[in-house]
Design a protein around this motif. Structure first.
Motif, PDB file in Angstrom:
ATOM      1  N   GLY A 252       0.750  -1.098   0.417  1.00 32.95           N
ATOM      2  CA  GLY A 252      -0.064  -0.033   0.264  1.00 32.95           C
ATOM      3  C   GLY A 252       1.339   0.999  -0.505  1.00 32.95           C
ATOM      4  N   ALA A 253       1.904   1.326   0.567  1.00 31.59           N
ATOM      5  CA  ALA A 253       2.913   2.438   0.616  1.00 31.59           C
ATOM      6  C   ALA A 253       3.347   2.566  -0.223  1.00 31.59           C
ATOM      7  CB  ALA A 253       3.862   2.529   1.990  1.00 31.59           C
ATOM      8  N   ALA A 254       3.346   1.333  -1.199  1.00 30.67           N
ATOM      9  CA  ALA A 254       4.868   2.015  -2.385  1.00 30.67           C
ATOM     10  C   ALA A 254       3.844   2.031  -3.769  1.00 30.67           C
ATOM     11  CB  ALA A 254       5.011   0.716  -2.507  1.00 30.67           C
ATOM     12  N   MET A 255       2.677   2.283  -3.438  1.00 28.47           N
ATOM     13  CA  MET A 255       2.023   2.033  -4.515  1.00 28.47           C
ATOM     14  C   MET A 255       1.315   3.582  -4.930  1.00 28.47           C
ATOM     15  SD  MET A 255      -2.882   0.994  -4.698  1.00 28.47           S
ATOM     16  CE  MET A 255      -1.832  -0.274  -5.217  1.00 28.47           C
ATOM     17  N   VAL A 256       1.647   3.839  -6.694  1.00 33.18           N
ATOM     18  CA  VAL A 256       1.418   5.722  -6.338  1.00 33.18           C
ATOM     19  C   VAL A 256       0.280   5.589  -7.343  1.00 33.18           C
ATOM     20  CG1 VAL A 256       2.187   6.754  -8.830  1.00 33.18           C
ATOM     21  CG2 VAL A 256       3.489   5.005  -7.948  1.00 33.18           C
ATOM     22  N   THR A 257      -1.135   6.483  -6.977  1.00 34.19           N
ATOM     23  CA  THR A 257      -2.422   6.828  -7.445  1.00 34.19           C
ATOM     24  C   THR A 257      -2.442   7.599  -8.335  1.00 34.19           C
ATOM     25  OG1 THR A 257      -2.655   7.759  -5.247  1.00 34.19           O
ATOM     26  CG2 THR A 257      -3.378   5.244  -5.385  1.00 34.19           C
ATOM     27  N   GLY A 258      -3.283   7.892  -8.863  1.00 34.89           N
ATOM     28  CA  GLY A 258      -4.258   8.841  -9.792  1.00 34.89           C
ATOM     29  C   GLY A 258      -4.868   8.724 -10.520  1.00 34.89           C
ATOM     30  N   PRO A 259      -5.728   9.626 -11.184  1.00 38.30           N
ATOM     31  CA  PRO A 259      -7.388   9.602 -11.639  1.00 38.30           C
ATOM     32  C   PRO A 259      -7.058   8.538 -12.603  1.00 38.30           C
ATOM     33  CG  PRO A 259      -6.076  10.733 -12.857  1.00 38.30           C
ATOM     34  CD  PRO A 259      -4.806  10.771 -12.054  1.00 38.30           C
ATOM     35  N   SER A 260      -8.477   7.345 -12.393  1.00 40.18           N
ATOM     36  CA  SER A 260      -9.148   6.290 -13.168  1.00 40.18           C
ATOM     37  C   SER A 260      -9.286   6.926 -14.538  1.00 40.18           C
ATOM     38  CB  SER A 260     -10.336   5.817 -12.646  1.00 40.18           C
ATOM     39  OG  SER A 260     -11.416   6.521 -12.533  1.00 40.18           O
ATOM     40  N   ILE A 261      -8.805   5.872 -15.721  1.00 42.68           N
ATOM     41  CA  ILE A 261      -9.394   6.000 -16.462  1.00 42.68           C
ATOM     42  C   ILE A 261     -10.367   5.253 -17.006  1.00 42.68           C
ATOM     43  CG2 ILE A 261      -7.415   6.990 -17.326  1.00 42.68           C
ATOM     44  CD1 ILE A 261      -6.241   5.060 -18.741  1.00 42.68           C
ATOM     45  N   GLU A 262     -10.517   4.383 -16.316  1.00 43.54           N
ATOM     46  CA  GLU A 262     -11.711   3.894 -16.103  1.00 43.54           C
ATOM     47  C   GLU A 262     -11.931   3.046 -15.330  1.00 43.54           C
ATOM     48  OE1 GLU A 262     -13.593   0.204 -17.965  1.00 43.54           O
ATOM     49  OE2 GLU A 262     -12.299  -0.175 -16.161  1.00 43.54           O
ATOM     50  N   LYS A 263     -13.562   3.203 -15.098  1.00 45.28           N
ATOM     51  CA  LYS A 263     -13.934   2.124 -13.557  1.00 45.28           C
ATOM     52  C   LYS A 263     -15.025   1.853 -14.361  1.00 45.28           C
ATOM     53  CE  LYS A 263     -13.828   4.998 -10.028  1.00 45.28           C
ATOM     54  NZ  LYS A 263     -14.143   6.774  -9.188  1.00 45.28           N
ATOM     55  N   SER A 264     -15.382   0.649 -13.326  1.00 44.71           N
ATOM     56  CA  SER A 264     -16.601  -0.725 -13.575  1.00 44.71           C
ATOM     57  C   SER A 264     -16.666  -1.842 -13.008  1.00 44.71           C
ATOM     58  CB  SER A 264     -16.591  -1.415 -14.746  1.00 44.71           C
ATOM     59  OG  SER A 264     -15.136  -2.166 -15.007  1.00 44.71           O
ATOM     60  N   ILE A 265     -17.748  -1.920 -12.615  1.00 42.57           N
ATOM     61  CA  ILE A 265     -17.883  -2.870 -11.582  1.00 42.57           C
ATOM     62  C   ILE A 265     -18.536  -4.120 -12.733  1.00 42.57           C
ATOM     63  CG2 ILE A 265     -19.544  -4.158  -9.706  1.00 42.57           C
ATOM     64  CD1 ILE A 265     -19.670  -1.463  -8.572  1.00 42.57           C
ATOM     65  N   ALA A 266     -18.168  -5.517 -12.514  1.00 39.66           N
ATOM     66  CA  ALA A 266     -17.732  -6.560 -13.256  1.00 39.66           C
ATOM     67  C   ALA A 266     -18.916  -8.083 -12.202  1.00 39.66           C
ATOM     68  CB  ALA A 266     -17.015  -6.982 -14.291  1.00 39.66           C
ATOM     69  N   PRO A 267     -19.741  -8.741 -12.996  1.00 42.19           N
ATOM     70  CA  PRO A 267     -20.630  -9.292 -11.432  1.00 42.19           C
ATOM     71  C   PRO A 267     -19.431 -11.131 -11.730  1.00 42.19           C
ATOM     72  CG  PRO A 267     -22.196  -9.431 -13.688  1.00 42.19           C
ATOM     73  CD  PRO A 267     -20.902  -8.160 -13.410  1.00 42.19           C
ATOM     74  N   LEU A 268     -19.606 -11.235 -10.966  1.00 39.99           N
ATOM     75  CA  LEU A 268     -18.987 -12.870 -11.244  1.00 39.99           C
ATOM     76  C   LEU A 268     -19.395 -14.387 -11.347  1.00 39.99           C
ATOM     77  CD1 LEU A 268     -17.076 -11.030 -10.041  1.00 39.99           C
ATOM     78  CD2 LEU A 268     -15.520 -13.182  -9.229  1.00 39.99           C
ATOM     79  N   ARG A 269     -19.517 -14.596 -11.621  1.00 43.14           N
ATOM     80  CA  ARG A 269     -20.446 -16.178 -12.511  1.00 43.14           C
ATOM     81  C   ARG A 269     -19.732 -17.063 -13.041  1.00 43.14           C
ATOM     82  NH1 ARG A 269     -25.847 -15.395 -15.434  1.00 43.14           N
ATOM     83  NH2 ARG A 269     -25.331 -13.046 -15.851  1.00 43.14           N
ATOM     84  N   SER A 270     -20.241 -18.221 -13.062  1.00 39.38           N
ATOM     85  CA  SER A 270     -19.651 -19.392 -13.296  1.00 39.38           C
ATOM     86  C   SER A 270     -20.820 -20.062 -14.359  1.00 39.38           C
ATOM     87  CB  SER A 270     -19.279 -19.910 -12.755  1.00 39.38           C
ATOM     88  OG  SER A 270     -17.940 -20.468 -12.151  1.00 39.38           O
ATOM     89  N   TYR A 271     -20.683 -20.602 -15.631  1.00 42.95           N
ATOM     90  CA  TYR A 271     -21.640 -20.728 -16.262  1.00 42.95           C
ATOM     91  C   TYR A 271     -21.131 -21.584 -17.205  1.00 42.95           C
ATOM     92  CZ  TYR A 271     -24.844 -21.004 -20.331  1.00 42.95           C
ATOM     93  OH  TYR A 271     -25.831 -21.073 -21.617  1.00 42.95           O
TER      94      TYR A 271
END
Ligand code: PHB
Length: 390
Positions: A252-271
């Protein structure tokens, strides 16, 4: 139009099959509902098994993948504040995976199709297969307001989970297997250097997290979220602060963050749908099966279908031998189910299930402890992750 193999869907599976067959002199037409830019705009995982990479080379589209893709010899699982490495190469006797975004791979496939003069019809509306139970199947579609038709020997449905191919099969001729998981993945893409040059899968009391990447300046991060969450509830700040809480402190301490250029939620499914054939139509990829993304099997399971179908069609056209055409569904499904088992297992191991009992939690902890106490258990994880043989 007349062709040998009519392919519905211009995503990676359809394009790869079309390209492989073309190289061996078998004619195909690919019908795609969307524009090329739309297809290339889809952001998907990019962990390729070595077998997939081999197929790309055989299709004469592996050059840029070999140049720009990153070979990953391992990844980490973070838990209880520590990070443990899974040495893919050491555990599998020399195998690894290639991290190369699906967008890039699809771009290479389109370039390959253009180079060989392959026919890919974009913005084909109302595509439908016909005559699948007879020996003269055809595809109908509309393009620029005109009705069109492609006559072919075989139809291949590579049009994804929501596509028309599987839906054209009478319900009584198929059996569907499904598991829906009670959470989703919130994913963020940022133009930042990845926190780690290898992937980190993290399990934590607050839920699962994943640090992945696309390139040295493009990071892909995910966190498990309840299905009731909406993307706009999650600011970039909230996302990164939750992500860091689920990772070991040094990460966490080493992580460089920046503005998101894409953000989405995907449901999880097995089919899985069985069989993967209806008369003269074969299903491949997401049209026939879906996995949760945890084991990075989605694109790879599609590639194994393409492998079996490619060889079956070669036998048919080059030798008049239909044994592998007839065996396609059974062979493809045997491997599909192994991918299903693996991604179900990784999902179950690493996520927090809202309805888990104390017994379930204890089993989950024991599964993880066993994994890192046994070279055999780790080797099993590794051989599945790099891809079981076709
Ligand atoms: C990704 O980079 O998007 C990714 C990588 C590995 C996974 C899932 C997604 O298991």
């Amino acid at each position: 139009m007349r062709t040998q193999v009519g392919i519905i869907g211009g995503g990676p599976s359809g394009l790869l099959l079309s390209q492989l067959l073309h190289v061996r002199g078998i004619d195909t037409v690919v019908l795609e509902r969307h524009t090329r830019d739309y297809v290339l705009g889809r952001i998907r995982a990019g962990v390729l098994e070595h077998g997939f990479a081999k197929l790309m080379r055989e299709a004469q589209v592996g050059e840029r993948m070999d140049r720009e893709g990153q070979v990953h010899d391992g990844f980490a699982i973070a838990h209880d504040g520590v990070r443990e490495r899974v040495d893919l190469k050491g555990l599998t006797g020399g195998n690894s995976v290639i991290v190369y975004g699906q967008t890039e791979l699809t771009r290479d496939l389109y370039e390959g199709r253009d180079r060989l003069g392959g026919v890919v019809v974009h913005e084909a509306e109302d595509v439908a297969p016909h005559g699948l139970e007879g020996d003269r199947p055809y595809l109908s579609y509309r393009k620029d307001g005109k009705d069109e038709r492609v006559d072919c020997d075989y139809v291949v449905g590579c049009d994804g989970f929501h596509g028309v191919s599987r839906k054209s099969i009478p319900k009584e001729r198929i059996r569907e297997h499904e598991r829906v998981y009670p959470f989703g993945w919130l994913g963020v893409l940022t133009r930042t250097p990845p926190v780690s040059h290898e992937l980190i899968y993290a399990t934590h009391d607050r839920g699962f997290a994943l640090c992945s990447l696309r390139s040295p300046m493009l990071s892909r991060y995910y966190i498990q979220v309840p299905l009731s969450d909406a993307v706009d509830q999650w600011s970039d700040e909230a996302f990164f602060s939750e992500l860091k809480r689920r990772l070991p402190e040094d990460v966490g301490a080493a992580m460089v963050t920046g503005p998101s250029i894409e953000k989405s939620i995907a449901p999880l499914r097995s089919y899985v749908v069985e069989p993967m054939r209806y008369g003269r139509m074969f299903l491949a990829g997401d049209a026939a099966h879906i996995v949760p993304p945890t084991g990075a099997r989605g694109l790879n399971s599609a590639a194994s279908d393409v492998y079996y179908l490619y060889h079956a069609l070669l036998d048919h056209y080059e030798r008049g031998d239909d044994r592998d055409i007839d065996a396609y569904s059974a062979k493809a499904l045997a491997r599909v189910w192994k991918g299903q088992r693996f991604s179900w297992w990784m999902t179950t191991l690493l996520h927090r299930f809202p309805d888990a009992s104390a017994f379930d939690r204890q089993l989950q902890k024991t599964d993880l402890a066993y994994l890192f106490s046994s070279r055999h258990a780790l080797a099993s994880l590794a051989e599945n992750y790099v891809g079981l043989p076709f």
